[in-house]
Write an enzyme that holds these catalytic residues in place. Structure first.
Site, PDB file in Angstrom:
ATOM      1  CG  HIS A   9      -1.832  -8.901   0.065  1.00  0.00           C
ATOM      2  ND1 HIS A   9      -3.052  -9.007   1.127  1.00  0.00           N
ATOM      3  CD2 HIS A   9      -1.734  -7.472  -0.253  1.00  0.00           C
ATOM      4  CE1 HIS A   9      -3.315  -7.703   1.179  1.00  0.00           C
ATOM      5  NE2 HIS A   9      -2.665  -6.815   0.518  1.00  0.00           N
ATOM      6  CB  CYS A  22      -2.097  -4.585   3.075  1.00  0.00           C
ATOM      7  SG  CYS A  22      -2.120  -3.465   1.770  1.00  0.00           S
ATOM      8  NE  ARG A  37      -4.415  -0.289  -5.755  1.00  0.00           N
ATOM      9  CZ  ARG A  37      -5.088   0.230  -4.594  1.00  0.00           C
ATOM     10  NH1 ARG A  37      -5.636   1.157  -4.080  1.00  0.00           N
ATOM     11  NH2 ARG A  37      -4.893  -1.037  -3.322  1.00  0.00           N
TER      12      ARG A  37
HETATM   13  N1  GLN Z   1      -6.794   0.098   0.780  1.00  0.00           N
HETATM   14  C1  GLN Z   1      -5.463   0.144   1.095  1.00  0.00           C
HETATM   15  C2  GLN Z   1      -4.693   0.650   0.095  1.00  0.00           C
HETATM   16  O1  GLN Z   1      -4.957   0.726  -1.027  1.00  0.00           O
HETATM   17  C3  GLN Z   1      -5.091  -1.176   1.449  1.00  0.00           C
HETATM   18  C4  GLN Z   1      -5.103  -2.193   0.340  1.00  0.00           C
HETATM   19  C5  GLN Z   1      -4.644  -3.570   0.923  1.00  0.00           C
HETATM   20  O2  GLN Z   1      -4.937  -4.170   2.080  1.00  0.00           O
HETATM   21  N2  GLN Z   1      -4.286  -4.498   0.054  1.00  0.00           N
HETATM   22  O3  GLN Z   1      -3.384   1.315   0.156  1.00  0.00           O
END
Ligand code: GLN
Length: 252
Positions: A200, A99, A136
């Site tokens: 993840h 990520c 998101r």
């Molecule tokens: N901050 C980044 C995003 O929101 C990565 C997030 C993450 O590693 N889960 O895309």
């Protein structure tokens, strides 16, 4: 099987990039190495602490994920490691990135405040997040990869605002979830010795074939026997079966 096999892993920013237990990936690698009699030496690189490590002497370089804030605070330090990471990559050191780590090895990440964090530019992709912080991609995800030489379904959990485009060779095809972009077709980025993914979970505990792929590639680069004796993955198999039945029957 050959004796005295040993690998080195460099865990970058273990206390900063550790969303959703990403450090568990290192534990899985350590465990699966140990079960095969392979010693895994784990080294760390910390923010603002110069080290004497030769990155090219490592076999695996690992970066976990982090929120925009963490990515901002480590950006300069990571840029300072650019030449070392590039040299290691050129010498075939395996790069595993989750990520936030995935995003920062591309061209740039424009975060949800509209701030552009320069990436290391190792790969052609770039990532931009919406300034609407609620926008998101969050939830369970399953992707099918061919990287391991046969179709393999990889299970994980994604939570990212960033939308990654210009990905030449994705890690997998999305079976459920979003992937590189909202409602996307593809997820992550890969090369023979690179896995960069939004998953993840931790990734490797749910997907032991991926863990063994990384170990075998690292061993072969060292010129060590890359045969890995099977280990008891009955629990992992049962978990995967249950998750597939929950996740793959639902419509997007
Ligand atoms: N901050 C980044 C995003 O929101 C990565 C997030 C993450 O590693 N889960 O895309």
């Amino acid at each position: 099987m050959s004796e005295n096999r040993k690998l080195r892993l460099l865990h970058m920013y273990p206390d900063v990039l550790d969303l959703y237990g990403d450090s568990g990936n290192v534990e899985v690698l350590r465990y699966r190495c140990k079960m095969r009699g392979i010693e895994l030496e784990v080294n760390t690189h910390h923010l603002n602490k110069p080290d004497e490590l030769d990155f090219s002497e490592q076999d695996i370089i690992y970066l976990g994920g982090g929120a925009d804030y963490e990515q901002q605070i480590l950006a300069d330090d990571l840029m300072g490691c650019k030449e070392s990471i590039k040299a290691a990559y050129d010498k075939g050191v395996f790069l595993l990135m989750i990520c936030g780590g995935y995003q920062l090895l591309g061209q740039y990440y424009k975060d949800s405040n509209g701030e552009k964090i320069p990436g290391l530019g190792l790969f052609s992709y770039h990532t931009e997040a919406s300034t609407n912080k609620r926008d998101r991609c969050i939830g369970n995800i399953v992707v099918q990869t061919e990287l391991v030489g046969k179709p393999y379904r990889v299970i994980g959990f994604e939570n990212h605002g960033g939308q990654t485009t210009d990905v030449g060779t994705p890690f997998g095809k999305v079976l459920c979830g979003n992937g590189n972009v909202r409602a996307g077709e593809s997820e992550g980025y890969c090369e023979e010795r690179v896995i960069a993914t939004y998953l993840h979970g931790p990734l490797l505990s749910k997907n032991p074939v991926i863990a063994d792929y990384v170990i075998a590639k690292a061993l072969s680069r060292r010129g060590q026997d890359s045969t890995l004796a099977p280990i008891n993955d009955e629990l992992e198999k049962a978990c995967r079966k249950e998750l597939f039945s929950r996740l793959l029957t639902k419509k997007r």
